[in-house]
Design a protein around this motif. Sequence first.
Motif, PDB file in Angstrom:
ATOM      1  N   ARG A 101     -21.063  38.657 -39.950  1.00 21.76           N
ATOM      2  CA  ARG A 101     -21.843  39.454 -40.889  1.00 21.76           C
ATOM      3  C   ARG A 101     -21.827  40.955 -40.637  1.00 21.76           C
ATOM      4  NH1 ARG A 101     -27.391  37.047 -40.226  1.00 21.76           N
ATOM      5  NH2 ARG A 101     -26.552  36.452 -38.229  1.00 21.76           N
ATOM      6  N   SER A 102     -21.223  41.397 -39.535  1.00 20.12           N
ATOM      7  CA  SER A 102     -21.273  42.829 -39.253  1.00 20.12           C
ATOM      8  C   SER A 102     -20.159  43.257 -38.300  1.00 20.12           C
ATOM      9  CB  SER A 102     -22.630  43.193 -38.636  1.00 20.12           C
ATOM     10  OG  SER A 102     -22.766  42.557 -37.385  1.00 20.12           O
ATOM     11  N   ARG A 103     -20.032  44.561 -38.183  1.00 18.10           N
ATOM     12  CA  ARG A 103     -19.123  45.177 -37.213  1.00 18.10           C
ATOM     13  C   ARG A 103     -19.880  46.309 -36.550  1.00 18.10           C
ATOM     14  NH1 ARG A 103     -13.066  44.946 -39.364  1.00 18.10           N
ATOM     15  NH2 ARG A 103     -13.255  42.908 -40.316  1.00 18.10           N
ATOM     16  N   ILE A 104     -19.738  46.383 -35.249  1.00 16.47           N
ATOM     17  CA  ILE A 104     -20.370  47.451 -34.485  1.00 16.47           C
ATOM     18  C   ILE A 104     -19.265  48.211 -33.769  1.00 16.47           C
ATOM     19  CG2 ILE A 104     -21.905  47.980 -32.549  1.00 16.47           C
ATOM     20  CD1 ILE A 104     -23.462  45.456 -33.278  1.00 16.47           C
ATOM     21  N   PHE A 105     -19.334  49.520 -33.820  1.00 11.33           N
ATOM     22  CA  PHE A 105     -18.356  50.367 -33.149  1.00 11.33           C
ATOM     23  C   PHE A 105     -19.032  51.102 -32.005  1.00 11.33           C
ATOM     24  CE2 PHE A 105     -16.829  49.833 -37.436  1.00 11.33           C
ATOM     25  CZ  PHE A 105     -15.473  49.631 -37.261  1.00 11.33           C
ATOM     26  N   LEU A 106     -18.421  51.057 -30.849  1.00 14.54           N
ATOM     27  CA  LEU A 106     -18.844  51.847 -29.703  1.00 14.54           C
ATOM     28  C   LEU A 106     -17.782  52.913 -29.475  1.00 14.54           C
ATOM     29  CD1 LEU A 106     -19.822  48.955 -27.250  1.00 14.54           C
ATOM     30  CD2 LEU A 106     -21.353  50.257 -28.728  1.00 14.54           C
ATOM     31  N   LEU A 107     -18.169  54.146 -29.487  1.00  9.09           N
ATOM     32  CA  LEU A 107     -17.235  55.248 -29.269  1.00  9.09           C
ATOM     33  C   LEU A 107     -17.602  55.902 -27.951  1.00  9.09           C
ATOM     34  CD1 LEU A 107     -17.424  56.698 -32.866  1.00  9.09           C
ATOM     35  CD2 LEU A 107     -15.687  55.163 -31.947  1.00  9.09           C
ATOM     36  N   LEU A 108     -16.707  55.809 -26.976  1.00  9.44           N
ATOM     37  CA  LEU A 108     -16.976  56.340 -25.642  1.00  9.44           C
ATOM     38  C   LEU A 108     -15.906  57.354 -25.267  1.00  9.44           C
ATOM     39  CD1 LEU A 108     -17.727  52.904 -23.940  1.00  9.44           C
ATOM     40  CD2 LEU A 108     -19.370  54.493 -24.922  1.00  9.44           C
ATOM     41  N   ARG A 109     -16.330  58.446 -24.673  1.00  8.46           N
ATOM     42  CA  ARG A 109     -15.397  59.479 -24.209  1.00  8.46           C
ATOM     43  C   ARG A 109     -15.130  59.288 -22.733  1.00  8.46           C
ATOM     44  NH1 ARG A 109     -14.622  63.895 -27.717  1.00  8.46           N
ATOM     45  NH2 ARG A 109     -13.760  64.938 -25.925  1.00  8.46           N
ATOM     46  N   TRP A 110     -13.907  59.568 -22.324  1.00  9.52           N
ATOM     47  CA  TRP A 110     -13.566  59.517 -20.899  1.00  9.52           C
ATOM     48  C   TRP A 110     -14.255  60.694 -20.206  1.00  9.52           C
ATOM     49  CZ3 TRP A 110     -11.802  55.012 -21.220  1.00  9.52           C
ATOM     50  CH2 TRP A 110     -10.757  54.611 -22.021  1.00  9.52           C
ATOM     51  N   SER A 111     -14.626  60.480 -18.970  1.00 11.61           N
ATOM     52  CA  SER A 111     -15.172  61.608 -18.190  1.00 11.61           C
ATOM     53  C   SER A 111     -14.729  61.506 -16.754  1.00 11.61           C
ATOM     54  CB  SER A 111     -16.689  61.639 -18.261  1.00 11.61           C
ATOM     55  OG  SER A 111     -17.250  60.474 -17.696  1.00 11.61           O
TER      56      SER A 111
END
Length: 73
Positions: free
Chosen positions: A63-73
């Motif tokens: 029923r859904s899509r979740i996006f996690l956007l993570l930057r390298w550090s």
Amino acid sequence: MADGQRILSRLSASRALAHQIMTAAQSNQKNTVLALLRQTGVRSQLDASFDPDGIRIMLISPRSRIFLLLRWS
């Protein structure tokens, strides 16, 4: 939503896991990245894409899509 929290919690708790994922992504080893993300215990289907700036993790449920956007550090 729980799977997103699960991934973030595991990455926050384990610098080693976060480093393994970053290293695999920077070496363009998508299958390894996905396997490492699955080790966090996610139940949703997932996909990932990455570039020199970070990683985009997509959690897919019926029923859904979740996006996690993570930057390298």
